[in-house]
Design an enzyme around this catalytic site. Sequence first.
Site, PDB file in Angstrom:
ATOM      1  N   ILE A 138     -71.362 -28.285 -29.785  1.00  0.00           N
ATOM      2  CA  ILE A 138     -71.133 -28.660 -31.051  1.00  0.00           C
ATOM      3  C   ILE A 138     -70.830 -30.256 -30.254  1.00  0.00           C
ATOM      4  CG2 ILE A 138     -70.251 -29.048 -33.344  1.00  0.00           C
ATOM      5  CD1 ILE A 138     -69.852 -26.224 -33.269  1.00  0.00           C
ATOM      6  N   GLY A 155     -65.260 -33.650 -25.179  1.00  0.00           N
ATOM      7  CA  GLY A 155     -65.360 -34.203 -26.260  1.00  0.00           C
ATOM      8  C   GLY A 155     -66.323 -33.440 -27.268  1.00  0.00           C
ATOM      9  N   HIS A 156     -66.462 -31.986 -27.513  1.00  0.00           N
ATOM     10  CA  HIS A 156     -67.438 -31.544 -28.254  1.00  0.00           C
ATOM     11  C   HIS A 156     -66.706 -30.410 -27.885  1.00  0.00           C
ATOM     12  CE1 HIS A 156     -67.349 -29.681 -23.875  1.00  0.00           C
ATOM     13  NE2 HIS A 156     -67.953 -30.615 -23.801  1.00  0.00           N
ATOM     14  N   ALA A 157     -67.492 -29.426 -29.138  1.00  0.00           N
ATOM     15  CA  ALA A 157     -67.059 -27.653 -29.372  1.00  0.00           C
ATOM     16  C   ALA A 157     -68.112 -26.610 -28.871  1.00  0.00           C
ATOM     17  CB  ALA A 157     -66.828 -27.797 -30.537  1.00  0.00           C
ATOM     18  N   ARG A 172     -62.717 -29.673 -28.001  1.00  0.00           N
ATOM     19  CA  ARG A 172     -62.222 -30.106 -26.771  1.00  0.00           C
ATOM     20  C   ARG A 172     -62.285 -31.261 -25.916  1.00  0.00           C
ATOM     21  NH1 ARG A 172     -64.877 -29.799 -22.709  1.00  0.00           N
ATOM     22  NH2 ARG A 172     -65.027 -28.463 -21.466  1.00  0.00           N
TER      23      ARG A 172
END
Length: 138
Positions: A120, A48-50, A95
Amino acid sequence: METKIITLPKFEDPRGNLSFIEEENHIPFKIERTYWIYDVPGGQVRGGHAFKEQREFIVALSGSFDVVVDDGTSKQMFSLNRSYCGLYIPCGFWRQMENFSTNALAVVLSSTKFTKSDYIRDYTDFLDFRKEYEKQRI
Ligand code: TYD
């Protein structure tokens, strides 16, 4: 290289199968770090981030789970359930890992050491990052 499933070598043997990964051969980066996710309670979601820089390769060494990869415009889901197949994700994609089976073991090979500032975590920041990224690609 874009996001894609990579099939690894597999030596089938009556004594048990064997697979392996070589950096800059089967995967397109040097491995700076390896971490794994395990004992995930049913229904939990990881990721749950990039990442701005980190490229990664994810393998379901045991069990299964889904990886949802988002480029800011569209989402693609990859189901991982074989220990000789993994998902390569370039930097700059949001993702999320979900739908973990009991006893799932996710191993992640990373192109960078752990760097907090590479994350991020805010989706709006991610969309801004993608806008800049697309501009640079034109
Ligand atoms: P994080 O990447 O945020 O996991 P997820 O996105 O699946 O929730 O990592 C969880 C915590 O673990 C976070 O506090 C940072 C720490 N961590 C490290 O210290 N080193 C690492 O290599 C990783 C992957 C995480």
